[in-house]
Scaffold this motif. Structure first.
Motif, PDB file in Angstrom:
ATOM      1  N   GLY A  30      21.519  14.542 -12.582  1.00 38.63           N
ATOM      2  CA  GLY A  30      22.137  15.760 -12.107  1.00 38.63           C
ATOM      3  C   GLY A  30      23.014  16.392 -13.158  1.00 38.63           C
ATOM      4  O   GLY A  30      23.629  15.715 -13.953  1.00 38.63           O
ATOM      5  N   SER A  31      23.056  17.697 -13.155  1.00 41.09           N
ATOM      6  CA  SER A  31      23.896  18.444 -14.067  1.00 41.09           C
ATOM      7  C   SER A  31      23.960  19.879 -13.582  1.00 41.09           C
ATOM      8  O   SER A  31      23.416  20.223 -12.543  1.00 41.09           O
ATOM      9  N   SER A  32      24.633  20.724 -14.378  1.00 38.02           N
ATOM     10  CA  SER A  32      24.695  22.128 -14.016  1.00 38.02           C
ATOM     11  C   SER A  32      23.452  22.876 -14.508  1.00 38.02           C
ATOM     12  O   SER A  32      23.254  24.030 -14.177  1.00 38.02           O
ATOM     13  N   LYS A  33      22.608  22.216 -15.282  1.00 37.48           N
ATOM     14  CA  LYS A  33      21.358  22.809 -15.753  1.00 37.48           C
ATOM     15  C   LYS A  33      20.241  22.476 -14.771  1.00 37.48           C
ATOM     16  O   LYS A  33      20.313  21.494 -14.051  1.00 37.48           O
ATOM     17  N   LEU A  34      19.191  23.287 -14.786  1.00 37.05           N
ATOM     18  CA  LEU A  34      18.010  22.954 -13.994  1.00 37.05           C
ATOM     19  C   LEU A  34      17.271  21.819 -14.684  1.00 37.05           C
ATOM     20  O   LEU A  34      17.015  21.872 -15.881  1.00 37.05           O
ATOM     21  N   GLU A  35      16.954  20.796 -13.923  1.00 38.18           N
ATOM     22  CA  GLU A  35      16.269  19.623 -14.445  1.00 38.18           C
ATOM     23  C   GLU A  35      14.935  19.472 -13.729  1.00 38.18           C
ATOM     24  O   GLU A  35      14.869  19.605 -12.511  1.00 38.18           O
ATOM     25  N   THR A  36      13.875  19.192 -14.475  1.00 38.88           N
ATOM     26  CA  THR A  36      12.558  18.988 -13.886  1.00 38.88           C
ATOM     27  C   THR A  36      12.447  17.545 -13.409  1.00 38.88           C
ATOM     28  O   THR A  36      12.718  16.617 -14.171  1.00 38.88           O
ATOM     29  N   VAL A  37      12.049  17.382 -12.136  1.00 36.56           N
ATOM     30  CA  VAL A  37      11.951  16.050 -11.536  1.00 36.56           C
ATOM     31  C   VAL A  37      10.599  15.917 -10.835  1.00 36.56           C
ATOM     32  O   VAL A  37      10.184  16.819 -10.104  1.00 36.56           O
ATOM     33  N   ALA A  38       9.927  14.792 -11.051  1.00 37.67           N
ATOM     34  CA  ALA A  38       8.683  14.482 -10.348  1.00 37.67           C
ATOM     35  C   ALA A  38       9.023  13.604  -9.147  1.00 37.67           C
ATOM     36  O   ALA A  38       9.752  12.625  -9.275  1.00 37.67           O
ATOM     37  N   VAL A  39       8.501  13.983  -7.985  1.00 42.09           N
ATOM     38  CA  VAL A  39       8.721  13.214  -6.756  1.00 42.09           C
ATOM     39  C   VAL A  39       7.373  12.658  -6.335  1.00 42.09           C
ATOM     40  O   VAL A  39       6.466  13.397  -5.951  1.00 42.09           O
ATOM     41  N   ASP A  40       7.226  11.342  -6.416  1.00 40.94           N
ATOM     42  CA  ASP A  40       5.965  10.684  -6.073  1.00 40.94           C
ATOM     43  C   ASP A  40       5.743  10.676  -4.562  1.00 40.94           C
ATOM     44  O   ASP A  40       6.708  10.734  -3.786  1.00 40.94           O
ATOM     45  N   PRO A  41       4.476  10.571  -4.123  1.00 40.32           N
ATOM     46  CA  PRO A  41       4.197  10.468  -2.685  1.00 40.32           C
ATOM     47  C   PRO A  41       4.970   9.291  -2.082  1.00 40.32           C
ATOM     48  O   PRO A  41       5.091   8.234  -2.702  1.00 40.32           O
ATOM     49  N   GLY A  42       5.505   9.494  -0.902  1.00 41.63           N
ATOM     50  CA  GLY A  42       6.271   8.456  -0.231  1.00 41.63           C
ATOM     51  C   GLY A  42       7.740   8.413  -0.621  1.00 41.63           C
ATOM     52  O   GLY A  42       8.519   7.668  -0.046  1.00 41.63           O
ATOM     53  N   LYS A  43       8.139   9.191  -1.623  1.00 40.31           N
ATOM     54  CA  LYS A  43       9.536   9.234  -2.074  1.00 40.31           C
ATOM     55  C   LYS A  43      10.217  10.488  -1.537  1.00 40.31           C
ATOM     56  O   LYS A  43       9.565  11.441  -1.114  1.00 40.31           O
ATOM     57  N   LYS A  44      11.548  10.471  -1.577  1.00 38.04           N
ATOM     58  CA  LYS A  44      12.351  11.629  -1.169  1.00 38.04           C
ATOM     59  C   LYS A  44      13.296  11.970  -2.305  1.00 38.04           C
ATOM     60  O   LYS A  44      13.834  11.077  -2.958  1.00 38.04           O
ATOM     61  N   LEU A  45      13.511  13.256  -2.505  1.00 37.79           N
ATOM     62  CA  LEU A  45      14.514  13.734  -3.445  1.00 37.79           C
ATOM     63  C   LEU A  45      15.715  14.174  -2.616  1.00 37.79           C
ATOM     64  O   LEU A  45      15.611  15.125  -1.835  1.00 37.79           O
ATOM     65  N   ILE A  46      16.832  13.473  -2.739  1.00 39.99           N
ATOM     66  CA  ILE A  46      18.046  13.781  -1.987  1.00 39.99           C
ATOM     67  C   ILE A  46      19.042  14.408  -2.950  1.00 39.99           C
ATOM     68  O   ILE A  46      19.369  13.811  -3.980  1.00 39.99           O
ATOM     69  N   VAL A  47      19.519  15.605  -2.637  1.00 36.53           N
ATOM     70  CA  VAL A  47      20.498  16.279  -3.487  1.00 36.53           C
ATOM     71  C   VAL A  47      21.870  16.243  -2.827  1.00 36.53           C
ATOM     72  O   VAL A  47      21.974  16.238  -1.605  1.00 36.53           O
ATOM     73  N   ASP A  48      22.897  16.182  -3.653  1.00 43.57           N
ATOM     74  CA  ASP A  48      24.264  16.177  -3.142  1.00 43.57           C
ATOM     75  C   ASP A  48      24.632  17.541  -2.569  1.00 43.57           C
ATOM     76  O   ASP A  48      23.911  18.531  -2.766  1.00 43.57           O
ATOM     77  N   ASP A  49      25.762  17.585  -1.901  1.00 41.35           N
ATOM     78  CA  ASP A  49      26.260  18.827  -1.311  1.00 41.35           C
ATOM     79  C   ASP A  49      26.285  19.939  -2.366  1.00 41.35           C
ATOM     80  O   ASP A  49      26.784  19.732  -3.475  1.00 41.35           O
ATOM     81  N   GLY A  50      25.732  21.083  -2.026  1.00 41.74           N
ATOM     82  CA  GLY A  50      25.704  22.219  -2.940  1.00 41.74           C
ATOM     83  C   GLY A  50      24.581  22.180  -3.950  1.00 41.74           C
ATOM     84  O   GLY A  50      24.450  23.090  -4.757  1.00 41.74           O
ATOM     85  N   GLY A  51      23.743  21.140  -3.906  1.00 39.29           N
ATOM     86  CA  GLY A  51      22.628  21.031  -4.842  1.00 39.29           C
ATOM     87  C   GLY A  51      21.546  22.055  -4.553  1.00 39.29           C
ATOM     88  O   GLY A  51      21.375  22.504  -3.416  1.00 39.29           O
ATOM     89  N   GLU A  52      20.828  22.442  -5.590  1.00 36.74           N
ATOM     90  CA  GLU A  52      19.769  23.446  -5.468  1.00 36.74           C
ATOM     91  C   GLU A  52      18.428  22.842  -5.873  1.00 36.74           C
ATOM     92  O   GLU A  52      18.362  22.023  -6.784  1.00 36.74           O
TER      93      GLU A  52
END
Length: 139
Positions: free
Chosen positions: A48-70
């Motif tokens: 996580g950072s203030s920059k946009l970061e590219t993330v791959a989310v595999d099948p069966g996984k979840k991407l959970i972002v903190d409060d205020g995350g985009e």
């Protein structure tokens, strides 16, 4: 009657009372501001950072972002995830996306609070590519 006197032991420009330039003061202040900003960026173990970061989310996984995350889903079919009945904010259309509902690709999604994020649609075999701003974790 008492009289206030200046410390005569210090001469302006001496080691005890140095004269500094505006550039030095600006640099010192900039360094302190950058250190304070670095302290404010939360770390959630996944990234996580203030920059946009590219993330791959595999099948069966979840991407959970903190409060205020985009989040911006770039490829794949994504659905909203939430640990409760509340959803995510689709800022592009001005809608609330309830858990389990599809998220439109290339829309700016905001997690207002709580354990929320995105996961690949269970009906697809491929994962997701998303852009994330803020602290996140993969589960």
């Amino acid at each position: 009657m008492s009289t206030a006197m200046a410390d005569s032991a210090s001469t302006p420009g001496s080691v005890d009372d140095p004269i500094v330039t505006k550039g030095y003061v600006d640099g010192a202040i900039s360094t302190l501001v950058q250190q304070e900003i670095a302290k404010q960026v939360p770390s959630a173990g996944g990234g996580g950072s203030s920059k946009l970061e590219t993330v791959a989310v595999d099948p069966g996984k979840k991407l959970i972002v903190d409060d205020g995350g985009e989040i911006i889903v770039r490829t794949g079919k994504a659905v909203a995830y939430s640990s409760d009945a509340n959803g995510l904010s689709d800022l592009t259309e001005g809608l609330d996306v309830k858990p389990g509902k599809a998220i439109v690709n290339n829309h700016l999604i905001l997690n207002p609070r709580g354990q929320r994020g995105v996961q690949p649609d269970p009906n697809q075999t491929k994962g997701l590519i998303v852009l994330v701003r803020g602290a996140y974790k993969l589960q």
